[in-house]
Design a protein around this motif. Structure first.
Motif, PDB file in Angstrom:
ATOM      1  N   ARG A 284       0.800  -1.223  -0.200  1.00  0.00           N
ATOM      2  CA  ARG A 284       0.028   0.218  -0.132  1.00  0.00           C
ATOM      3  C   ARG A 284       0.822   1.263   0.004  1.00  0.00           C
ATOM      4  O   ARG A 284       0.484   2.167  -0.647  1.00  0.00           O
ATOM      5  CB  ARG A 284      -0.987  -0.078   1.234  1.00  0.00           C
ATOM      6  CG  ARG A 284      -2.043   0.942   1.025  1.00  0.00           C
ATOM      7  CD  ARG A 284      -3.106   0.682   2.123  1.00  0.00           C
ATOM      8  NE  ARG A 284      -3.769  -0.262   1.946  1.00  0.00           N
ATOM      9  CZ  ARG A 284      -3.722  -1.534   2.357  1.00  0.00           C
ATOM     10  NH1 ARG A 284      -2.946  -1.721   3.288  1.00  0.00           N
ATOM     11  NH2 ARG A 284      -4.370  -2.490   2.226  1.00  0.00           N
ATOM     12  N   GLY A 285       1.836   1.315   0.750  1.00  0.00           N
ATOM     13  CA  GLY A 285       2.883   2.410   0.961  1.00  0.00           C
ATOM     14  C   GLY A 285       3.494   2.385  -0.678  1.00  0.00           C
ATOM     15  O   GLY A 285       3.613   3.842  -0.957  1.00  0.00           O
ATOM     16  N   MET A 286       3.874   1.421  -1.139  1.00  0.00           N
ATOM     17  CA  MET A 286       4.464   1.678  -2.442  1.00  0.00           C
ATOM     18  C   MET A 286       3.422   2.128  -3.539  1.00  0.00           C
ATOM     19  O   MET A 286       3.633   2.923  -4.464  1.00  0.00           O
ATOM     20  CB  MET A 286       4.929   0.012  -3.203  1.00  0.00           C
ATOM     21  CG  MET A 286       6.179  -0.371  -2.398  1.00  0.00           C
ATOM     22  SD  MET A 286       6.391  -2.180  -2.672  1.00  0.00           S
ATOM     23  CE  MET A 286       6.843  -2.106  -4.442  1.00  0.00           C
ATOM     24  N   ALA A 287       2.252   1.782  -3.474  1.00  0.00           N
ATOM     25  CA  ALA A 287       1.145   2.182  -4.269  1.00  0.00           C
ATOM     26  C   ALA A 287       0.958   3.714  -4.143  1.00  0.00           C
ATOM     27  O   ALA A 287       0.650   4.492  -5.218  1.00  0.00           O
ATOM     28  CB  ALA A 287      -0.316   1.507  -3.950  1.00  0.00           C
ATOM     29  N   ASN A 288       0.851   4.066  -2.894  1.00  0.00           N
ATOM     30  CA  ASN A 288       0.632   5.601  -2.686  1.00  0.00           C
ATOM     31  C   ASN A 288       1.679   6.407  -3.191  1.00  0.00           C
ATOM     32  O   ASN A 288       1.767   7.706  -3.340  1.00  0.00           O
ATOM     33  CB  ASN A 288       0.637   5.522  -1.239  1.00  0.00           C
ATOM     34  CG  ASN A 288      -0.695   5.220  -0.673  1.00  0.00           C
ATOM     35  OD1 ASN A 288      -1.583   5.184  -1.262  1.00  0.00           O
ATOM     36  ND2 ASN A 288      -0.615   4.856   0.652  1.00  0.00           N
TER      37      ASN A 288
END
Length: 102
Positions: free
Chosen positions: A38-42
């Motif tokens: 999720r952090g990578m996607a953000n």
């Protein structure tokens, strides 16, 4: 008139990959893995998609990440986390040789 419609190749279309998986924290995996994704996607950044065998498929952006948590412990922690994500190709096709395709 009367002929088939002409076709013209204008390059590859969108390359989208949909992956799904399962995390069972009491057996394998950890919910922190989804937090990392999720952090990578953000960030909106491009990340290399690499198969476990070492084949590089190119650069992709994480377009969508969904999860479903079921079989809850008494404290509310999930014993089963199913997830799916959509990866959208974000680089050109110049790395075709690395993927082993001609």
């Amino acid at each position: 008139m009367g002929a088939r419609a002409a076709r013209q190749y204008v390059g590859p279309g969108d390359d989208t990959i949909r992956l799904s998986g399962l995390i069972a924290p009491d057996l394998t995996g950890t919910p922190i893995s989804l937090d990392v994704l999720r952090g990578m996607a953000n960030t909106g950044e491009v990340f290399a998609l690499v198969e476990g065998t070492g084949i590089v498929y190119g650069g992709f952006v994480i377009g969508d990440l969904n999860e479903t948590r079921t079989l809850l412990f008494a404290d509310g922690a999930a014993r089963r986390i199913e997830f799916d994500m959509t990866l959208v190709r974000a680089d050109d096709d110049s790395d075709r040789d690395q993927r082993g395709r001609a």
